[in-house]
Design an enzyme around this catalytic site. Structure first.
Site, PDB file in Angstrom:
ATOM      1  N   GLN A 122      37.258 -34.389  45.571  1.00 29.13           N
ATOM      2  CA  GLN A 122      36.338 -35.018  45.865  1.00 29.13           C
ATOM      3  C   GLN A 122      35.760 -36.435  45.221  1.00 29.13           C
ATOM      4  O   GLN A 122      34.330 -36.501  45.937  1.00 29.13           O
ATOM      5  CB  GLN A 122      35.276 -34.345  44.337  1.00 29.13           C
ATOM      6  CG  GLN A 122      33.745 -33.494  44.496  1.00 29.13           C
ATOM      7  CD  GLN A 122      33.834 -32.026  45.135  1.00 29.13           C
ATOM      8  OE1 GLN A 122      34.269 -31.272  45.672  1.00 29.13           O
ATOM      9  NE2 GLN A 122      32.648 -32.028  46.051  1.00 29.13           N
ATOM     10  N   LYS A 125      35.302 -37.592  48.944  1.00 30.27           N
ATOM     11  CA  LYS A 125      34.946 -37.742  49.758  1.00 30.27           C
ATOM     12  C   LYS A 125      33.163 -37.438  49.625  1.00 30.27           C
ATOM     13  O   LYS A 125      32.420 -37.594  49.923  1.00 30.27           O
ATOM     14  CB  LYS A 125      34.853 -35.223  49.473  1.00 30.27           C
ATOM     15  CG  LYS A 125      33.466 -34.894  50.141  1.00 30.27           C
ATOM     16  CD  LYS A 125      33.549 -33.320  49.506  1.00 30.27           C
ATOM     17  CE  LYS A 125      35.041 -32.732  49.458  1.00 30.27           C
ATOM     18  NZ  LYS A 125      34.941 -31.101  49.923  1.00 30.27           N
ATOM     19  N   LYS A 137      35.220 -31.423  39.088  1.00 24.52           N
ATOM     20  CA  LYS A 137      35.659 -29.661  39.651  1.00 24.52           C
ATOM     21  C   LYS A 137      35.690 -29.329  38.042  1.00 24.52           C
ATOM     22  O   LYS A 137      36.332 -30.012  37.657  1.00 24.52           O
ATOM     23  CB  LYS A 137      36.283 -29.772  40.555  1.00 24.52           C
ATOM     24  CG  LYS A 137      36.795 -28.607  41.635  1.00 24.52           C
ATOM     25  CD  LYS A 137      35.332 -29.421  42.330  1.00 24.52           C
ATOM     26  CE  LYS A 137      35.635 -27.791  43.441  1.00 24.52           C
ATOM     27  NZ  LYS A 137      35.088 -28.105  44.669  1.00 24.52           N
ATOM     28  N   GLY A 176      28.622 -24.337  43.289  1.00 23.43           N
ATOM     29  CA  GLY A 176      29.562 -23.646  43.294  1.00 23.43           C
ATOM     30  C   GLY A 176      30.361 -23.493  44.584  1.00 23.43           C
ATOM     31  O   GLY A 176      30.960 -24.889  44.821  1.00 23.43           O
ATOM     32  N   ASP A 177      31.695 -22.862  44.616  1.00 30.59           N
ATOM     33  CA  ASP A 177      33.375 -23.375  45.772  1.00 30.59           C
ATOM     34  C   ASP A 177      33.253 -21.627  45.680  1.00 30.59           C
ATOM     35  O   ASP A 177      32.586 -21.266  45.431  1.00 30.59           O
ATOM     36  CB  ASP A 177      33.930 -24.009  44.975  1.00 30.59           C
ATOM     37  CG  ASP A 177      34.323 -24.484  45.826  1.00 30.59           C
ATOM     38  OD1 ASP A 177      35.178 -25.513  46.313  1.00 30.59           O
ATOM     39  OD2 ASP A 177      36.034 -23.941  45.805  1.00 30.59           O
ATOM     40  N   ASN A 252      30.674 -18.703  51.935  1.00 33.28           N
ATOM     41  CA  ASN A 252      29.556 -18.711  52.743  1.00 33.28           C
ATOM     42  C   ASN A 252      29.366 -20.299  53.539  1.00 33.28           C
ATOM     43  O   ASN A 252      29.362 -20.610  54.874  1.00 33.28           O
ATOM     44  CB  ASN A 252      29.681 -19.755  51.482  1.00 33.28           C
ATOM     45  CG  ASN A 252      27.908 -20.446  51.291  1.00 33.28           C
ATOM     46  OD1 ASN A 252      27.079 -19.594  51.813  1.00 33.28           O
ATOM     47  ND2 ASN A 252      27.997 -21.613  51.222  1.00 33.28           N
ATOM     48  N   SER A 388      23.988 -30.805  48.063  1.00 30.21           N
ATOM     49  CA  SER A 388      23.895 -30.680  46.644  1.00 30.21           C
ATOM     50  C   SER A 388      23.477 -32.788  45.871  1.00 30.21           C
ATOM     51  O   SER A 388      22.408 -31.987  45.565  1.00 30.21           O
ATOM     52  CB  SER A 388      25.707 -30.861  45.797  1.00 30.21           C
ATOM     53  OG  SER A 388      25.370 -29.327  46.231  1.00 30.21           O
TER      54      SER A 388
HETATM   55  N1  GLU Z   1      32.384 -27.519  46.309  1.00 34.79           N
HETATM   56  C1  GLU Z   1      31.432 -27.786  47.480  1.00 34.79           C
HETATM   57  C2  GLU Z   1      32.994 -28.648  47.770  1.00 34.79           C
HETATM   58  O1  GLU Z   1      33.665 -28.737  47.714  1.00 34.79           O
HETATM   59  C3  GLU Z   1      30.357 -28.563  47.299  1.00 34.79           C
HETATM   60  C4  GLU Z   1      30.085 -29.280  45.569  1.00 34.79           C
HETATM   61  C5  GLU Z   1      28.767 -29.394  44.664  1.00 34.79           C
HETATM   62  O2  GLU Z   1      28.225 -29.074  46.040  1.00 34.79           O
HETATM   63  O3  GLU Z   1      28.521 -29.913  44.293  1.00 34.79           O
HETATM   64  O4  GLU Z   1      32.600 -29.779  47.362  1.00 34.79           O
END
Ligand code: GLU
Length: 456
Positions: A122, A125, A137, A176-177, A252, A388
């Site tokens: 993350q 990313k 996370k 979410g995830d 989703n 987000s």
């Molecule tokens: N869980 C999502 C990801 O893997 C979104 C995380 C978010 O929106 O904060 O990037």
């Protein structure tokens, strides 16, 4: 410089092998975390040769250690009056680019190592989005499958009763995830609001549209995945239109990837869940899929019962279905070397990872050796977290944006990420290597911010 190779994974430069050895020593048994770190380290040899101060300042070692890891008990009572105990996690990984940002995963397989791998991915990313968000996370080994709404609510309330003290719109902003969608975010937000006595909309993203949610957040990860795949195709002189696409999963990410592929003229011939997959040569009927998955919360086999052109396969592998474009949108390590070999044999052109780390290192190697375009999750699926960040912007300015405006911004962000990844790879003499471009570019942004802030 010499390099060493693991059995199936990529090669880590000699100068970084001690870093990886230390990660293995300090985090025993956390295989997914090891895999995620190995994949990034394998890209960084040329980067540290060009910027030796990253090594001297031990930036990479620092990044392999989360800033903070929270583990807590989540007790709750089920509908039968029985006390249940789950484990909750939040790994606040890096806050140099902004508040910790990343989703919560509720799934029985969730361990600390799972959350650490996701948190590590993350960071880079989020850096690639160019938006001010750090990486984190969280999640729990709670299994929402088969639980009533009331049970999910009580679990979420208990989870937030501990987690709230660590959150805040400037501190840590979950979303979410897997296993966490609009329903769960609603219960979590309600409990946060109640405990803190604050309507702090920007503390969670993926909220409902009537109470601070972004109009395109639900669609964003799937749409963004396809925008990115489309950029990859265009860059290589290919197109999604008129091609067969296999999308694994039916959550989703998968649903909205299917929607966007179909809109762009591709034909999605298969999708799946943990019980098996369906093949539909007429193309997946999205209304039916949404009804089964989003409304009725049923298994994928139901789709084949209600659609005559479809068949359900409860064994084997969705990647046996021939396609030119593969979008793995289910979960980590769902596509292995064997599946990759089959896909290549069947004439695959492009793979874009909608899920986080769905392809094993062996699979990635097969794709790259075969000249298949391979887009890694941290670039491809960044549209979810980017949207987000847009939701946080709306909340901070007490505004709401239209779907169209948000979707246009998402498309522009995905275009920019693609440019950034491609140009970084070219700059290092590795054109077309999206793995290298994403890792090198994301890492450099985080490393430079860290260095600017001193020893942190
Ligand atoms: N869980 C999502 C990801 O893997 C979104 C995380 C978010 O929106 O904060 O990037």
């Amino acid at each position: 410089m010499t390099t060493a190779t693991t059995s199936t994974g990529p090669a880590i430069d000699q100068s970084l092998q001690h870093v990886y050895a230390e990660v293995l020593r300090r985090n025993p048994g956390e295989h997914e975390f090891h895999q995620a770190v190995e994949e990034v380290l394998a890209s960084l040899g040329p980067v540290v040769r060009r910027h030796p101060h990253y090594l001297a300042e031990r930036v990479i070692e620092r990044l392999c250690e989360p800033e903070r890891q929270i583990i807590f008990r989540v007790p709750w009572t089920d509908d039968a009056g029985q006390v249940q105990i789950n484990r909750g996690f939040r790994v606040e990984y890096s806050s140099v680019l902004g508040p910790y940002k990343g989703g919560l995963r509720f799934h029985p397989s969730v361990l600390l190592g799972t959350v650490k791998f996701l948190g590590f991915e993350q960071i880079f990313k989020n850096a690639l989005t160019g938006l001010p968000i750090g990486g984190g996370k969280g999640g729990s080994d709670f299994d929402p499958k088969g639980r009533s709404d009331a049970e999910v609510m009580r679990f979420c309330q208990s989870f937030m009763t501990e987690l709230y003290r660590h959150l805040g719109e400037y501190t840590d902003v979950p979303a979410g995830d897997i296993g966490v969608g609009g329903r769960e975010i609603g219960y979590l937000f309600g409990q946060y609001k109640r405990i803190t006595n604050r309507y702090e909309a920007g503390v969670l993203t993926g909220k409902g549209l009537a109470w601070g949610g972004s109009r395109a957040r639900k669609e964003a990860t799937g749409y963004g995945t396809v925008y990115f795949a489309n950029e990859m195709a265009r860059h290589a002189g290919l197109s999604l239109a008129g091609h067969d696409v296999v999308v694994s999963g039916s959550g989703n990410v998968a649903i909205y990837a299917i929607e966007k592929v179909t809109e762009l003229g591709g034909r999605v011939v298969a999708c799946s869940d943990s019980s098996g997959y369906v093949v539909d040569e007429r193309g997946i009927d999205l209304d039916l899929l949404k009804d089964i998955k989003e409304v009725r919360r049923e298994r994928i086999g139901q789709y084949a019962k209600e659609r005559t052109s479809a068949r359900f396969v409860d064994r084997g592998c969705i990647w046996d279905v021939p396609c030119e474009i593969a979008l793995p949108c289910a979960t980590q390590n769902e596509l292995d070397e064997e599946a990759a070999t089959t896909l290549v044999k069947n004439g695959l052109d492009i793979v874009a990872e909608g899920a986080n780390m769905p392809c094993t290192p062996g699979a990635v190697r097969v794709f790259q050796e075969a000249g298949v375009l391979f887009g890694p999750g941290k670039a491809v699926n960044a549209g979810g977290v980017a949207t987000s960040a847009l939701e946080m912007q709306q909340n901070a300015s007490r505004d709401t944006w239209t779907f169209e405006y948000t979707d246009n911004r998402l498309a522009a962000i995905m275009h920019n990420i693609h440019e950034r990844v491609v140009s970084t790879a070219e700059d290092y003499g590795r054109p077309g290597d999206y793995v290298f471009g994403a890792n090198a570019s994301g890492f450099t942004a985080v490393a430079d911010a860290m260095l600017a802030m001193g020893v942190i």
